[in-house]
Design an enzyme around this catalytic site. Structure first.
Site, PDB file in Angstrom:
ATOM      1  N   GLY A   1     -24.418  32.212 -20.493  1.00 44.16           N
ATOM      2  CA  GLY A   1     -24.591  31.753 -18.916  1.00 44.16           C
ATOM      3  C   GLY A   1     -23.739  32.335 -18.206  1.00 44.16           C
ATOM      4  O   GLY A   1     -23.321  32.120 -17.071  1.00 44.16           O
TER       5      GLY A   1
ATOM      6  N   GLU B   1     -24.420  32.377 -31.330  1.00 41.66           N
ATOM      7  CA  GLU B   1     -24.187  32.235 -29.668  1.00 41.66           C
ATOM      8  C   GLU B   1     -23.037  32.473 -29.366  1.00 41.66           C
ATOM      9  O   GLU B   1     -22.308  31.350 -29.553  1.00 41.66           O
ATOM     10  CB  GLU B   1     -24.979  31.152 -29.344  1.00 41.66           C
ATOM     11  CG  GLU B   1     -26.442  30.992 -29.366  1.00 41.66           C
ATOM     12  CD  GLU B   1     -27.002  30.177 -28.382  1.00 41.66           C
ATOM     13  OE1 GLU B   1     -27.765  30.599 -27.593  1.00 41.66           O
ATOM     14  OE2 GLU B   1     -26.720  29.033 -28.021  1.00 41.66           O
TER      15      GLU B   1
ATOM     16  N   HIS C   1     -25.632  23.126 -30.395  1.00 39.76           N
ATOM     17  CA  HIS C   1     -25.264  23.834 -29.656  1.00 39.76           C
ATOM     18  C   HIS C   1     -24.010  23.971 -29.032  1.00 39.76           C
ATOM     19  O   HIS C   1     -23.375  22.960 -29.053  1.00 39.76           O
ATOM     20  CB  HIS C   1     -26.138  23.826 -28.425  1.00 39.76           C
ATOM     21  CG  HIS C   1     -26.169  25.081 -27.330  1.00 39.76           C
ATOM     22  ND1 HIS C   1     -25.352  24.979 -26.288  1.00 39.76           N
ATOM     23  CD2 HIS C   1     -27.174  26.170 -27.326  1.00 39.76           C
ATOM     24  CE1 HIS C   1     -25.554  25.855 -25.612  1.00 39.76           C
ATOM     25  NE2 HIS C   1     -26.725  26.799 -26.149  1.00 39.76           N
TER      26      HIS C   1
ATOM     27  N   GLY D   1     -31.643  31.221 -22.595  1.00 45.63           N
ATOM     28  CA  GLY D   1     -31.413  29.940 -21.964  1.00 45.63           C
ATOM     29  C   GLY D   1     -31.791  30.088 -20.330  1.00 45.63           C
ATOM     30  O   GLY D   1     -32.890  30.006 -20.315  1.00 45.63           O
ATOM     31  N   GLY D   2     -31.026  30.651 -19.604  1.00 45.67           N
ATOM     32  CA  GLY D   2     -31.493  30.770 -18.104  1.00 45.67           C
ATOM     33  C   GLY D   2     -32.870  31.443 -17.971  1.00 45.67           C
ATOM     34  O   GLY D   2     -33.655  31.332 -17.317  1.00 45.67           O
TER      35      GLY D   2
ATOM     36  N   ASN E   1     -34.383  27.714 -24.570  1.00 46.42           N
ATOM     37  CA  ASN E   1     -33.574  26.316 -24.728  1.00 46.42           C
ATOM     38  C   ASN E   1     -33.297  26.117 -23.205  1.00 46.42           C
ATOM     39  O   ASN E   1     -32.858  26.888 -22.339  1.00 46.42           O
ATOM     40  CB  ASN E   1     -32.241  26.613 -25.079  1.00 46.42           C
ATOM     41  CG  ASN E   1     -31.252  25.525 -25.116  1.00 46.42           C
ATOM     42  OD1 ASN E   1     -31.735  24.484 -24.575  1.00 46.42           O
ATOM     43  ND2 ASN E   1     -30.180  25.781 -25.310  1.00 46.42           N
ATOM     44  N   TRP E   2     -34.209  25.185 -22.734  1.00 46.44           N
ATOM     45  CA  TRP E   2     -34.340  24.821 -21.319  1.00 46.44           C
ATOM     46  C   TRP E   2     -33.172  23.900 -20.792  1.00 46.44           C
ATOM     47  O   TRP E   2     -33.135  23.646 -19.596  1.00 46.44           O
ATOM     48  CB  TRP E   2     -35.739  24.105 -20.965  1.00 46.44           C
ATOM     49  CG  TRP E   2     -36.677  25.149 -21.160  1.00 46.44           C
ATOM     50  CD1 TRP E   2     -37.059  26.441 -21.448  1.00 46.44           C
ATOM     51  CD2 TRP E   2     -38.298  24.637 -20.759  1.00 46.44           C
ATOM     52  NE1 TRP E   2     -38.182  26.737 -21.482  1.00 46.44           N
ATOM     53  CE2 TRP E   2     -39.171  25.781 -20.934  1.00 46.44           C
ATOM     54  CE3 TRP E   2     -38.901  23.607 -20.422  1.00 46.44           C
ATOM     55  CZ2 TRP E   2     -40.353  25.754 -21.119  1.00 46.44           C
ATOM     56  CZ3 TRP E   2     -39.985  23.540 -20.347  1.00 46.44           C
ATOM     57  CH2 TRP E   2     -40.921  24.603 -20.589  1.00 46.44           C
ATOM     58  N   LYS E   3     -32.268  23.748 -21.538  1.00 48.04           N
ATOM     59  CA  LYS E   3     -31.302  22.859 -21.352  1.00 48.04           C
ATOM     60  C   LYS E   3     -31.466  21.492 -20.390  1.00 48.04           C
ATOM     61  O   LYS E   3     -32.554  21.085 -20.460  1.00 48.04           O
ATOM     62  CB  LYS E   3     -29.923  23.630 -20.585  1.00 48.04           C
ATOM     63  CG  LYS E   3     -29.701  25.030 -21.740  1.00 48.04           C
ATOM     64  CD  LYS E   3     -28.538  25.755 -21.319  1.00 48.04           C
ATOM     65  CE  LYS E   3     -28.339  26.656 -22.393  1.00 48.04           C
ATOM     66  NZ  LYS E   3     -27.375  27.437 -22.181  1.00 48.04           N
TER      67      LYS E   3
ATOM     68  N   SER F   1     -27.007  35.222 -22.698  1.00 50.22           N
ATOM     69  CA  SER F   1     -27.181  36.193 -21.760  1.00 50.22           C
ATOM     70  C   SER F   1     -28.475  37.110 -22.067  1.00 50.22           C
ATOM     71  O   SER F   1     -28.477  38.335 -21.782  1.00 50.22           O
ATOM     72  CB  SER F   1     -26.026  36.955 -21.158  1.00 50.22           C
ATOM     73  OG  SER F   1     -25.303  35.961 -20.389  1.00 50.22           O
TER      74      SER F   1
ATOM     75  N   GLU G   1     -22.518  23.915 -26.238  1.00 50.06           N
ATOM     76  CA  GLU G   1     -22.413  22.920 -25.092  1.00 50.06           C
ATOM     77  C   GLU G   1     -22.224  21.555 -25.711  1.00 50.06           C
ATOM     78  O   GLU G   1     -21.562  20.736 -25.145  1.00 50.06           O
ATOM     79  CB  GLU G   1     -23.755  22.988 -23.810  1.00 50.06           C
ATOM     80  CG  GLU G   1     -23.422  24.223 -23.381  1.00 50.06           C
ATOM     81  CD  GLU G   1     -24.930  24.965 -22.717  1.00 50.06           C
ATOM     82  OE1 GLU G   1     -25.817  24.185 -22.768  1.00 50.06           O
ATOM     83  OE2 GLU G   1     -24.879  26.003 -22.130  1.00 50.06           O
TER      84      GLU G   1
HETATM   85  P1  13P Z   1     -28.076  32.076 -21.640  1.00 49.10           P
HETATM   86  O1  13P Z   1     -29.282  32.870 -22.013  1.00 49.10           O
HETATM   87  O2  13P Z   1     -28.239  31.178 -20.208  1.00 49.10           O
HETATM   88  O3  13P Z   1     -26.884  32.746 -21.605  1.00 49.10           O
HETATM   89  O4  13P Z   1     -28.175  30.595 -22.465  1.00 49.10           O
HETATM   90  C1  13P Z   1     -27.950  30.808 -23.837  1.00 49.10           C
HETATM   91  C2  13P Z   1     -27.846  29.490 -24.654  1.00 49.10           C
HETATM   92  O5  13P Z   1     -26.936  28.917 -24.485  1.00 49.10           O
HETATM   93  C3  13P Z   1     -29.288  29.421 -25.469  1.00 49.10           C
HETATM   94  O6  13P Z   1     -29.043  28.328 -26.303  1.00 49.10           O
END
Ligand code: 13P
Length: 257
Positions: A177, A171, A97, A238-239, A11-13, A217, A99
């Site tokens: 994050g 999640e 998600h 994510g990251g 997920n590149w956000k 994470s 977020e």
């Molecule tokens: P991180 O891997 O950066 O914690 O993010 C997870 C995420 O929100 C994937 O959708």
């Protein structure tokens, strides 16, 4: 490891313009050629989807978006439909998600409309759920997760059919994050409860076959231990999905190829 084919999804956000998208996809494609026991997906921002599709070419990388609206078309400024995502080559869409739920006030009822519209259009939704730190500390994890499942998958409950094109992503909000990963045992406990909920609300066969991803994470160092859990069928990253040198070892569960 489970008998379901694992899915590692990035997920590149709100990251990655056209050139960065092209470079990262090329790096992933070159390195996963010949790896056929794991599915790999990237979810760039809307504006990079067309470029991503072009770079994916005939590699096995799957393309997903990070959100969509449930209506097919109309006066919804700033929104994107399932058909539009199919049009640019997406097969998947991440929905609900945390977020989006927390920052953009998206409710489980909205996620339900989106998941239903996605499946009807032929897109595979990845429906995200997960508790906050406060909810976990109050001992409400299972209650919250079950409530999100019930409301976010309500249309399927009414129809009494959960299509296997649906993937669930657990999640925990406190692990996103933050560098704080759920332990494999903590994640497994919730994944097992999700699978049981699917069996109770739909049937055993779908509960055995449906993929449940873990997100929060995930890194090369913890991927293997998480993926070894019987009810964890992959990761939503994510990251660490933004850099080939971190994403690739997650795809191979921390093992060198
Ligand atoms: P991180 O891997 O950066 O914690 O993010 C997870 C995420 O929100 C994937 O959708």
């Amino acid at each position: 490891m489970s008998r379901r084919t694992p899915l590692i999804a990035g997920n590149w956000k709100k990251n990655m313009g056209h050139e960065e998208t092209a470079g990262l996809i090329r790096a992933i494609a070159e390195n996963i050629a010949g790896l056929d026991d794991v599915d790999v997906l990237v979810a760039p921002p809307f504006t990079s989807l067309t470029r991503a599709k072009k770079e994916i070419g005939d590699s096995r990388i799957l393309l997903g978006a990070q959100n969509m609206h449930w209506e097919k078309s109309g006066a919804y400024t700033g929104e994107i439909s399932a058909a539009m995502l199919l049009d640019v080559g997406c097969t998947h869409v991440i929905l609900g998600h945390s977020e989006r739920r927390i920052l953009f006030k998206e409710t489980s009822e909205m996620v339900d409309l989106k998941a239903n519209a996605a499946v009807e259009a032929g897109l595979n939704p990845i429906v995200c759920i997960g508790e906050t730190l406060e909810e976990r500390e109050q001992g409400k994890t299972f209650e919250v997760v079950r409530d999100q499942l019930e409301k976010s998958l309500n249309n399927f409950r009414i129809k009494k059919t959960l299509p296997l094109s649906v993937t669930i992503a657990y999640e925990p909000v406190w692990a996103i994050g933050t560098g704080k990963t759920a332990t494999p045992a903590q994640a497994q406990e919730v994944h097992e409860a999700i699978r049981q909920w699917i069996e109770d609300n739909f049937d055993k066969d779908v509960s055995i076959k449906l993929r449940i991803l873990y997100g929060g994470s995930v890194k090369p160092e913890n991927a293997k231990d998480l993926m070894e859990m019987p009810d964890i069928d992959g990761a939503l990253v994510g990251g660490a999905s933004l850099k080939a040198e971190l994403f690739l070892p997650i795809i191979t569960f921390g093992e060198p190829r």
